[in-house]
Write a protein that holds these residues in place. Structure first.
Motif, PDB file in Angstrom:
ATOM      1  N   UNK A  41      32.316  47.062  44.514  1.00  0.00           N
ATOM      2  CA  UNK A  41      30.910  47.038  44.929  1.00  0.00           C
ATOM      3  C   UNK A  41      30.151  45.863  44.328  1.00  0.00           C
ATOM      4  N   UNK A  42      30.848  45.047  43.535  1.00  0.00           N
ATOM      5  CA  UNK A  42      30.288  43.811  42.990  1.00  0.00           C
ATOM      6  C   UNK A  42      31.386  42.753  42.961  1.00  0.00           C
ATOM      7  N   UNK A  43      31.032  41.472  42.943  1.00  0.00           N
ATOM      8  CA  UNK A  43      32.063  40.422  42.985  1.00  0.00           C
ATOM      9  C   UNK A  43      32.955  40.443  41.742  1.00  0.00           C
ATOM     10  N   UNK A  44      34.228  40.169  41.977  1.00  0.00           N
ATOM     11  CA  UNK A  44      35.219  40.049  40.909  1.00  0.00           C
ATOM     12  C   UNK A  44      35.959  38.730  41.114  1.00  0.00           C
ATOM     13  N   UNK A  45      36.164  37.978  40.034  1.00  0.00           N
ATOM     14  CA  UNK A  45      36.898  36.717  40.119  1.00  0.00           C
ATOM     15  C   UNK A  45      38.384  36.963  39.866  1.00  0.00           C
ATOM     16  N   UNK A  46      39.222  36.273  40.620  1.00  0.00           N
ATOM     17  CA  UNK A  46      40.665  36.353  40.464  1.00  0.00           C
ATOM     18  C   UNK A  46      41.184  34.961  40.147  1.00  0.00           C
ATOM     19  N   UNK A  47      41.800  34.799  38.970  1.00  0.00           N
ATOM     20  CA  UNK A  47      42.376  33.521  38.572  1.00  0.00           C
ATOM     21  C   UNK A  47      43.887  33.669  38.475  1.00  0.00           C
ATOM     22  N   UNK A  48      44.608  32.857  39.244  1.00  0.00           N
ATOM     23  CA  UNK A  48      46.062  32.869  39.241  1.00  0.00           C
ATOM     24  C   UNK A  48      46.557  31.555  38.656  1.00  0.00           C
ATOM     25  N   UNK A  49      47.423  31.639  37.683  1.00  0.00           N
ATOM     26  CA  UNK A  49      47.880  30.463  36.952  1.00  0.00           C
ATOM     27  C   UNK A  49      49.263  30.026  37.428  1.00  0.00           C
ATOM     28  N   UNK A  50      49.625  28.797  37.076  1.00  0.00           N
ATOM     29  CA  UNK A  50      50.927  28.267  37.452  1.00  0.00           C
ATOM     30  C   UNK A  50      50.865  27.558  38.796  1.00  0.00           C
TER      31      UNK A  50
END
Length: 209
Positions: free
Chosen positions: A162-171
Motif C-alpha cells: 500500500x506504499x512504495x517499496x524499493x527493490x535493489x538487485x546487485x551483481x
C-alpha cells in the motif's frame, strides 16, 4: 549428457531433464509456428504439459534437433520484434499478462536461463556440470521479463503493498526499481529507480531473485 542423465528428474516436479528441454523446444517452435502454441486459457502451467507429454516418445536426438532448429529461427523472430510496428503490438498471455512483442526476447531468455541453471543443474536438478556464465546480457534480459510480469503473475502475493517499496538487485544485470500500489486493477506498478517516498528497501543478488 548420457542417456541415463537425460532421464534423471529435474527441478520441475514430474519432469525429467529431457522433459525440460522438450518444453523449451516446443515453446520456441510455437513462436515460429503459432498454430503450435499451446492454449493458455486454462492457465500457463497446465498448458505446458501436453507438448512435453507428446515428446516423451521421441528419441532425445529429435528433441535436441527441434530445440536447435527453432531456437535459431525464434531468435530471428525476436530480432524482428524489436522494430516497429511489430515491437509495439500487444499480446495477451493470459495469467502471464499482456506484453509488447518486443518483450519476447527477454521472455525466452528468462525461460532458458532459469531452466538451465535452476531446473537442470544441481542442486535443484540432477545434472552435475559447471554453471553457464551469469552476465549482464543474460541476467538483465531475465530481470526485464520478471519485473514486467511481476504485477500480473504475483498480483495476489503483492496485494499487501500500500506504499512504495524499493527493490535493489546487485551483481550483473542488477539495478534499482520501485514497486508501488497499483490503480483500480489492483496490480502493483514497477518503475525504474528508487522513489523518494519508498518506505523500505529490499536487496538481493540479481541471480537469486
Amino acid at each position: 549428457l548420457s542417456n541415463e542423465e537425460w532421464d534423471l528428474p529435474s527441478g520441475c516436479e514430474g519432469w525429467s531433464t529431457r522433459d525440460v528441454v522438450a518444453h523449451m523446444a516446443a515453446s520456441l517452435h510455437g513462436i515460429v509456428d503459432p498454430a503450435l502454441m499451446p492454449d493458455l486459457s486454462g492457465g500457463t502451467e497446465p498448458a505446458m504439459e501436453g507438448p512435453v507429454a507428446e515428446r516423451r516418445s521421441w528419441p532425445i536426438e529429435q528433441v535436441l534437433e527441434e530445440y536447435e532448429t527453432y531456437s535459431e529461427q525464434a531468435g530471428n523472430v525476436f530480432v524482428m520484434a524489436q522494430e516497429a510496428p511489430m515491437a509495439d503490438m500487444e499480446i495477451a498471455m493470459n495469467d502471464l499478462g499482456t506484453h509488447k512483442m518486443s518483450m519476447f526476447a527477454s521472455t525466452f531468455t528468462f525461460d532458458a536461463y532459469t531452466h538451465l541453471r535452476h531446473d537442470i543443474l544441481a542442486p535443484r536438478g540432477s545434472i552435475e556440470r559447471p554453471e553457464p556464465p551469469r552476465d549482464e546480457a543474460r541476467v538483465g534480459a531475465t530481470l526485464e521479463w520478471l519485473l514486467a510480469g511481476l504485477p500480473w503473475m504475483c498480483a495476489a502475493q503483492l496485494g499487501f503493498v500500500d506504499r512504495p517499496v524499493a527493490l535493489t538487485l546487485t551483481g550483473p544485470g542488477g539495478g534499482t526499481w520501485t514497486i508501488a500500489p497499483g490503480g483500480d486493477d489492483g496490480r502493483v506498478t514497477v518503475s525504474d529507480g528508487a522513489d523518494a517516498a519508498a518506505v523500505a528497501i529490499i536487496t538481493s543478488d540479481a541471480h537469486d531473485f
